[in-house]
Design a protein around this motif. Structure first.
Motif, PDB file in Angstrom:
ATOM      1  N   LEU A  26      41.384  34.541  49.280  1.00 14.89           N
ATOM      2  CA  LEU A  26      41.277  35.382  50.476  1.00 14.89           C
ATOM      3  C   LEU A  26      42.163  36.615  50.346  1.00 14.89           C
ATOM      4  CD1 LEU A  26      41.310  32.649  53.270  1.00 14.89           C
ATOM      5  CD2 LEU A  26      39.391  34.134  52.661  1.00 14.89           C
ATOM      6  N   THR A  27      43.361  36.438  49.786  1.00 10.68           N
ATOM      7  CA  THR A  27      44.264  37.578  49.589  1.00 10.68           C
ATOM      8  C   THR A  27      43.638  38.611  48.662  1.00 10.68           C
ATOM      9  OG1 THR A  27      46.189  36.146  49.901  1.00 10.68           O
ATOM     10  CG2 THR A  27      46.559  38.258  48.803  1.00 10.68           C
ATOM     11  N   LEU A  28      42.985  38.143  47.624  1.00 13.34           N
ATOM     12  CA  LEU A  28      42.339  39.051  46.676  1.00 13.34           C
ATOM     13  C   LEU A  28      41.240  39.864  47.353  1.00 13.34           C
ATOM     14  CD1 LEU A  28      41.958  40.041  43.783  1.00 13.34           C
ATOM     15  CD2 LEU A  28      40.463  38.078  43.386  1.00 13.34           C
ATOM     16  N   LEU A  29      40.418  39.217  48.168  1.00 10.32           N
ATOM     17  CA  LEU A  29      39.366  39.938  48.884  1.00 10.32           C
ATOM     18  C   LEU A  29      39.961  40.996  49.806  1.00 10.32           C
ATOM     19  CD1 LEU A  29      37.012  36.936  49.738  1.00 10.32           C
ATOM     20  CD2 LEU A  29      36.356  38.950  48.419  1.00 10.32           C
ATOM     21  N   ARG A  30      41.031  40.640  50.513  1.00  6.19           N
ATOM     22  CA  ARG A  30      41.671  41.599  51.409  1.00  6.19           C
ATOM     23  C   ARG A  30      42.293  42.755  50.644  1.00  6.19           C
ATOM     24  NH1 ARG A  30      44.695  37.190  55.409  1.00  6.19           N
ATOM     25  NH2 ARG A  30      42.810  36.504  56.502  1.00  6.19           N
ATOM     26  N   ALA A  49      40.079  42.581  31.740  1.00  6.24           N
ATOM     27  CA  ALA A  49      39.294  42.525  32.969  1.00  6.24           C
ATOM     28  C   ALA A  49      40.178  42.358  34.202  1.00  6.24           C
ATOM     29  CB  ALA A  49      38.287  41.377  32.889  1.00  6.24           C
ATOM     30  N   LEU A  50      41.379  41.798  34.026  1.00  3.80           N
ATOM     31  CA  LEU A  50      42.275  41.545  35.154  1.00  3.80           C
ATOM     32  C   LEU A  50      43.300  42.653  35.377  1.00  3.80           C
ATOM     33  CD1 LEU A  50      42.995  37.741  34.598  1.00  3.80           C
ATOM     34  CD2 LEU A  50      41.590  38.751  36.384  1.00  3.80           C
ATOM     35  N   LEU A  51      43.350  43.649  34.509  1.00  3.40           N
ATOM     36  CA  LEU A  51      44.373  44.692  34.622  1.00  3.40           C
ATOM     37  C   LEU A  51      44.310  45.405  35.970  1.00  3.40           C
ATOM     38  CD1 LEU A  51      44.519  46.422  31.108  1.00  3.40           C
ATOM     39  CD2 LEU A  51      46.324  45.127  32.259  1.00  3.40           C
ATOM     40  N   GLY A  52      43.121  45.789  36.404  1.00  6.07           N
ATOM     41  CA  GLY A  52      42.985  46.543  37.643  1.00  6.07           C
ATOM     42  C   GLY A  52      43.460  45.761  38.852  1.00  6.07           C
ATOM     43  N   SER A  53      43.045  44.518  38.962  1.00  6.65           N
ATOM     44  CA  SER A  53      43.446  43.687  40.100  1.00  6.65           C
ATOM     45  C   SER A  53      44.940  43.375  40.062  1.00  6.65           C
ATOM     46  CB  SER A  53      42.637  42.387  40.110  1.00  6.65           C
ATOM     47  OG  SER A  53      41.265  42.652  40.306  1.00  6.65           O
ATOM     48  N   THR A  54      45.490  43.186  38.858  1.00  5.79           N
ATOM     49  CA  THR A  54      46.924  42.931  38.732  1.00  5.79           C
ATOM     50  C   THR A  54      47.732  44.134  39.193  1.00  5.79           C
ATOM     51  OG1 THR A  54      46.484  41.469  36.844  1.00  5.79           O
ATOM     52  CG2 THR A  54      48.744  42.218  37.153  1.00  5.79           C
ATOM     53  N   LEU A  55      47.294  45.325  38.801  1.00  9.51           N
ATOM     54  CA  LEU A  55      47.985  46.547  39.219  1.00  9.51           C
ATOM     55  C   LEU A  55      47.948  46.700  40.736  1.00  9.51           C
ATOM     56  CD1 LEU A  55      49.392  49.204  38.536  1.00  9.51           C
ATOM     57  CD2 LEU A  55      47.129  50.243  38.219  1.00  9.51           C
ATOM     58  N   THR A  56      46.796  46.457  41.339  1.00  8.98           N
ATOM     59  CA  THR A  56      46.678  46.547  42.800  1.00  8.98           C
ATOM     60  C   THR A  56      47.610  45.562  43.491  1.00  8.98           C
ATOM     61  OG1 THR A  56      44.363  47.233  42.639  1.00  8.98           O
ATOM     62  CG2 THR A  56      45.089  46.342  44.748  1.00  8.98           C
ATOM     63  N   ALA A  70      27.904  41.037  41.919  1.00 10.91           N
ATOM     64  CA  ALA A  70      28.669  40.201  40.990  1.00 10.91           C
ATOM     65  C   ALA A  70      28.672  38.750  41.446  1.00 10.91           C
ATOM     66  CB  ALA A  70      30.099  40.718  40.868  1.00 10.91           C
ATOM     67  N   GLY A  71      28.696  38.528  42.759  1.00 10.81           N
ATOM     68  CA  GLY A  71      28.609  37.171  43.272  1.00 10.81           C
ATOM     69  C   GLY A  71      27.278  36.524  42.964  1.00 10.81           C
ATOM     70  N   LEU A  72      26.223  37.342  42.984  1.00  7.29           N
ATOM     71  CA  LEU A  72      24.893  36.817  42.672  1.00  7.29           C
ATOM     72  C   LEU A  72      24.770  36.462  41.195  1.00  7.29           C
ATOM     73  CD1 LEU A  72      22.670  39.323  44.728  1.00  7.29           C
ATOM     74  CD2 LEU A  72      23.757  37.194  45.477  1.00  7.29           C
ATOM     75  N   SER A  73      25.218  37.363  40.311  1.00  5.83           N
ATOM     76  CA  SER A  73      25.087  37.097  38.879  1.00  5.83           C
ATOM     77  C   SER A  73      25.999  35.953  38.439  1.00  5.83           C
ATOM     78  CB  SER A  73      25.393  38.364  38.070  1.00  5.83           C
ATOM     79  OG  SER A  73      26.739  38.771  38.254  1.00  5.83           O
ATOM     80  N   GLY A  74      27.211  35.886  39.035  1.00  5.49           N
ATOM     81  CA  GLY A  74      28.090  34.764  38.723  1.00  5.49           C
ATOM     82  C   GLY A  74      27.497  33.452  39.184  1.00  5.49           C
ATOM     83  N   GLY A  75      26.914  33.442  40.391  1.00  4.22           N
ATOM     84  CA  GLY A  75      26.274  32.235  40.901  1.00  4.22           C
ATOM     85  C   GLY A  75      25.094  31.809  40.054  1.00  4.22           C
ATOM     86  N   LEU A  76      24.293  32.774  39.611  1.00 13.77           N
ATOM     87  CA  LEU A  76      23.148  32.458  38.764  1.00 13.77           C
ATOM     88  C   LEU A  76      23.593  31.856  37.437  1.00 13.77           C
ATOM     89  CD1 LEU A  76      20.108  32.563  38.273  1.00 13.77           C
ATOM     90  CD2 LEU A  76      20.384  34.907  37.444  1.00 13.77           C
ATOM     91  N   ALA A 122      35.609  40.327  39.215  1.00 12.91           N
ATOM     92  CA  ALA A 122      34.395  40.811  39.871  1.00 12.91           C
ATOM     93  C   ALA A 122      34.653  41.604  41.145  1.00 12.91           C
ATOM     94  CB  ALA A 122      33.492  39.623  40.203  1.00 12.91           C
ATOM     95  N   LEU A 123      35.892  41.687  41.604  1.00  8.95           N
ATOM     96  CA  LEU A 123      36.167  42.311  42.893  1.00  8.95           C
ATOM     97  C   LEU A 123      36.711  43.727  42.802  1.00  8.95           C
ATOM     98  CD1 LEU A 123      37.736  39.399  44.969  1.00  8.95           C
ATOM     99  CD2 LEU A 123      35.375  40.119  44.812  1.00  8.95           C
ATOM    100  N   GLY A 124      37.203  44.127  41.645  1.00  8.23           N
ATOM    101  CA  GLY A 124      37.841  45.426  41.514  1.00  8.23           C
ATOM    102  C   GLY A 124      36.876  46.546  41.180  1.00  8.23           C
ATOM    103  N   PRO A 125      37.391  47.762  41.072  1.00 12.52           N
ATOM    104  CA  PRO A 125      36.546  48.926  40.775  1.00 12.52           C
ATOM    105  C   PRO A 125      35.886  48.874  39.407  1.00 12.52           C
ATOM    106  CG  PRO A 125      38.885  49.514  40.710  1.00 12.52           C
ATOM    107  CD  PRO A 125      38.801  48.143  41.297  1.00 12.52           C
TER     108      PRO A 125
END
Length: 392
Positions: free
Chosen positions: A221-225, A317-324, A280-286, A265-268
């Motif tokens: 939830l924190t990541l989505l926010r 792949a995690l660099l952007g989210s880690t920086l944020t 991304a949620g659809l392709s990951g789910g598939l 899948a959540l970052g820019p």
């Protein structure tokens, strides 16, 4: 589409091995193990696709990796029926906490920088430890990292995709794919009648509930926010936990919001337009649905990718989210800064106390420091945060 696929790929190539080890510790047959994989994969796929379509945000669902690690040590003394009963109780408890809004209520009372530090403490070790892959596979890891940063400079949107393609190509050229043969049957579910015993509820259900909520759903939830979304915690946690309860008799120990893999899948890097990232949620789910339907063959393909490739791909792949997350953790005053740094340090330490992982203790430690250093009454702090949210 690639970001969603990559989130599932990394989940199968890495944390999936923990699930297999937990199944081995429980002494499961090949068919029961295949059913466990089927239940987890189908649950992830159905929830990811359904919730992403309904909410139009990228909902990445994953199995509880800390929960699987917990089960390796705790399943040995119980029958699988007792374990299934514990899985069911833990999932029902998570659904109740989710639907009632209690979980969201608790998260709203934790300072934002502390939650960001929790997320950073979970993600940063994956970025740091990837450096070790250069020692064992310099060509593979080096090509992935170099191509990624060149892509960030010249074709930002496709940097991760290009790094993925080049990494797989370099793995093939160097002959580094692991020789893995399918060990799971292609079959579907195997039903196990739950059995409920006090010992299993205390030893399995309670810690499984705590680690899933604190180590997965809270960071999820924190990541989505952190990416500007406003997730409905009642809907997401409630629906996913309900699906987990339904699938528990088939071996599902717990599915929840993704944290580490969801960050991909959540970052820019997934898409510059946040409104389009739900794909991304659809392709990951598939991808999860395919893995559940074709169990052994597809999973063996994922597992054949060497750990160095997975580690390097996860890091870039995690660099952007880690920086944020790091920016958000250090964006407050000195009091929130000390609290956030405490949370970050404890979370990164990997400490496990009473079978509960570091993410939970990091959250507790950071919140305790914040309460100690902030002299204002609790109600005043909550009202100020609500006012800030209205202004934003």
């Amino acid at each position: 589409m690639v970001a969603g696929f990559l989130s599932a790929l990394i989940n199968f190539a890495g944390p999936f091995l923990i699930v297999l080890e937990a199944a081995r510790a429980a002494g499961l047959t090949e068919m029961e193990t295949a059913s466990w994989v089927w239940a987890l994969s189908i649950g992830n796929g159905v929830c990811g696709i359904g919730l992403s379509l309904f909410t139009r945000i990228p909902v990445i669902v994953a199995w509880s990796t800390p929960g699987a690690a917990l089960l390796i040590a705790s399943l040995g003394g119980f029958s699988f029926a007792e374990a299934v009963g514990a899985f069911l109780v833990a999932s029902v408890a998570a659904a109740v906490v989710g639907y009632t809004g209690w979980f969201g209520w608790l998260l709203d009372r934790v300072p934002g920088p502390v939650l960001q530090a929790l997320l950073a403490g979970i993600l940063l070790p994956f970025v740091v430890t990837a450096a070790g892959s250069f020692a064992s596979a310099p060509l593979i890891a080096g090509s992935i990292v170099v191509v990624f940063f060149v892509g960030k400079r010249f074709f930002d949107r496709y940097a991760v995709l290009t790094a993925l393609v080049v990494g797989i190509a370099m793995t093939w050229v160097t002959g580094s794919f692991d020789a893995v043969s399918p060990s799971l049957a292609l079959g579907g579910p195997v039903f196990t009648m739950p059995a409920f015993t006090p010992a299993a509820l205390v030893s399995i259900a309670l810690p499984l509930f705590i680690v899933s909520m604190a180590s997965q759903n809270a960071p999820g939830l924190t990541l989505l926010r952190s990416q500007g979304y406003e997730p409905n915690d009642r809907l997401l946690v409630g629906v996913i936990s309900t699906a987990s309860a339904v699938l528990a008799p088939f071996g599902c120990h717990g599915i929840n919001l993704g944290a580490i893999t969801a960050a991909i899948a959540l970052g820019p890097d997934a898409h510059q337009d946040g409104a389009r990232r739900y794909i991304a949620g659809l392709s990951g789910g598939l991808t999860y649905l395919l893995a559940g339907s074709f169990g052994g063959v597809l999973v063996a393909g994922f597992r054949s990718i060497p750990s160095e490739s997975v580690s390097a791909l996860a890091a870039v792949a995690l660099l952007g989210s880690t920086l944020t997350a790091l920016k958000g953790a250090m964006g407050g005053d000195s009091r929130t800064g000390f609290a956030a740094l405490t949370c970050l340090s404890v979370t990164m330490s990997g400490v496990v106390l009473f079978s509960v992982g570091a993410a939970f203790w990091g959250l507790i430690a950071g919140s305790a420091v914040y309460l100690l250093l902030d002299p204002r009454p609790f109600r005043a702090r909550v009202e100020k945060r609500r006012g800030d949210a209205v202004v934003k």
